[in-house]
Design an enzyme around this catalytic site. Structure first.
Site, short mmCIF file in Angstrom:
data_model
loop_
_atom_site.label_atom_id
_atom_site.label_comp_id
_atom_site.label_asym_id
_atom_site.label_seq_id
_atom_site.Cartn_x
_atom_site.Cartn_y
_atom_site.Cartn_z
N PHE A 42 0.83 -1.20 0.00
CA PHE A 42 0.00 0.00 0.00
C PHE A 42 0.86 1.25 0.00
O PHE A 42 0.85 2.02 0.95
CB PHE A 42 -0.91 0.00 1.23
N GLY A 51 4.09 -1.82 10.78
CA GLY A 51 3.21 -2.15 9.65
C GLY A 51 4.03 -2.56 8.45
O GLY A 51 4.39 -1.76 7.59
N SER A 74 7.19 -1.30 1.93
CA SER A 74 7.91 -0.18 2.54
C SER A 74 9.24 -0.64 3.14
O SER A 74 10.19 0.15 3.22
CB SER A 74 7.05 0.51 3.60
N ASP A 107 5.50 -6.34 12.50
CA ASP A 107 4.10 -6.65 12.16
C ASP A 107 3.73 -7.97 12.82
O ASP A 107 4.58 -8.85 12.97
CB ASP A 107 3.95 -6.79 10.63
N GLY A 126 -2.71 -8.79 9.58
CA GLY A 126 -3.50 -7.73 8.95
C GLY A 126 -4.22 -6.86 9.97
O GLY A 126 -4.46 -7.27 11.11
N SER A 167 2.48 -4.59 18.10
CA SER A 167 3.24 -3.35 18.21
C SER A 167 3.34 -2.79 19.63
O SER A 167 4.45 -2.49 20.11
CB SER A 167 2.66 -2.32 17.22
N HIS A 192 -4.88 1.51 11.32
CA HIS A 192 -5.30 2.90 11.14
C HIS A 192 -6.54 3.28 11.94
O HIS A 192 -7.03 4.39 11.85
CB HIS A 192 -5.53 3.20 9.65
N ASP A 207 -0.53 7.75 5.33
CA ASP A 207 -1.99 7.87 5.23
C ASP A 207 -2.54 9.04 6.04
O ASP A 207 -3.60 8.94 6.67
CB ASP A 207 -2.68 6.54 5.61
N1 SAH Z 1 3.77 -0.55 5.17
C1 SAH Z 1 3.03 -1.54 4.42
C2 SAH Z 1 1.55 -1.50 4.70
C3 SAH Z 1 1.18 -1.79 6.13
S1 SAH Z 1 -0.52 -2.20 6.31
C4 SAH Z 1 3.31 -1.40 2.92
O1 SAH Z 1 4.24 -0.70 2.54
O2 SAH Z 1 2.61 -1.99 2.12
C5 SAH Z 1 -0.72 -2.18 8.05
C6 SAH Z 1 -0.06 -3.35 8.77
O3 SAH Z 1 -0.15 -3.09 10.16
C7 SAH Z 1 -0.74 -4.70 8.54
O4 SAH Z 1 0.17 -5.60 7.94
C8 SAH Z 1 -1.13 -5.18 9.94
O5 SAH Z 1 -0.93 -6.56 10.17
C9 SAH Z 1 -0.22 -4.35 10.83
N2 SAH Z 1 -0.72 -4.17 12.18
C10 SAH Z 1 -1.92 -3.66 12.56
N3 SAH Z 1 -2.04 -3.65 13.90
C11 SAH Z 1 -0.86 -4.16 14.39
C12 SAH Z 1 -0.36 -4.42 15.70
N4 SAH Z 1 -1.07 -4.12 16.80
N5 SAH Z 1 0.86 -4.96 15.83
C13 SAH Z 1 1.61 -5.25 14.74
N6 SAH Z 1 1.20 -5.02 13.47
C14 SAH Z 1 -0.03 -4.49 13.29
MG MG Z 2 -0.20 3.05 4.61
#
Ligand code: SAH
Ligand code: MG
Length: 226
Positions: A33, A62, A68, A87, A91, A140, A160, A186
């Protein structure tokens, strides 16, 4: 014994450009993303952090499928920094079945849950970035609560929703060193373009006086700790 005429010659240039181009191209192609212009801006911001701090540590919250992580990993490799790419790989809320950003191909049939770790691993190992990029698999706030390494660069792009976004911000932004960088993805000033929490974190960072603006591209905001 070596025969100079038959020994393959290694590139004599120390120019990082071909490797950088390869990594940025892999990042562009990776599942995820992040539009390429934002990824390039992320790379450049992390490059500044890696150049400014000797033996820098980067963290991204994430990781998803590693997109990224490749942009940030390119900057880490180039500057001798290490990126921890965090992560739980299940998801976010918005990635679950029935939500906007769901991809059924990422569901592990054995568990019925999303599992992006194999995809992340393929991206990072395929790019040859294992010396510069370390996966951290877990929740996290749990990792943040035990984290002790000062961060030259922190990228927040996790859940998010209200609660997860604020937990990431509160858990990780204090680890950014003075003069270090915080990037948030975002961030949409117009609510019509996307959810509020990332924007609210960005505002709070500025309003707190702890951070100043240091660049923007699309929905990416780059801040510097004062
Ligand atoms: N940076 C990525 C997109 C991240 S999407 C890119 O470049 O494509 C958001 C991510 O945050 C997801 O993979 C989800 O699993 C992770 N996420 C959401 N809540 C989380 C948490 N509490 N601990 C760890 N990871 C988390
Ligand atoms: Mg993003």
């Amino acid at each position: 014994m070596e025969h100079p005429e038959t020994t393959p010659t290694r590139p004599v240039t120390s120019d990082a450009a071909p490797r950088r181009a390869e990594l940025l191209e892999r990042a562009q192609r990776a599942t995820g993303f992040m539009p390429d212009d934002e990824g390039q801006a992320l790379y450049l911001a992390a490059l500044r952090a890696g150049a400014a701090v000797e033996g820098a540590t980067f963290v991204e919250i994430g990781a998803w499928c590693g997109k990224s992580a490749l942009y940030l990993g390119a900057a880490a490799e180039e500057t001798g920094a290490v990126l921890f790419s965090l992560d739980h790989h299940h998801g976010s809320e918005e990635n679950q079945a029935g939500w906007e950003h769901h991809d059924p191909a990422l569901v592990d049939p054995a568990t019925g849950r999303i599992d992006t770790l194999p995809h992340w691993r393929r991206a990072v190992v395929g790019a040859g970035l294992e010396a510069s990029v370390v996966g951290v698999v877990g929740d996290s706030p749990t990792v943040a609560s035990r984290w002790a390494i000062p961060l030259a660069f922190c990228f927040i792009d996790g859940g998010h929703g209200e609660a997860p976004a604020w937990a990431d911000y509160r858990g990780w932004s204090p680890h950014v060193v003075a003069g270090g960088w915080l990037a948030i993805h975002d961030v949409f000033p117009d609510p019509a373009d996307g959810g509020r929490p990332p924007y609210d974190l960005w505002r709070d960072a500025l309003d707190s006086g702890r951070f100043v603006e240091d660049g923007a591209c699309g929905s990416l905001r780059v801040l510097r700790r004062v």
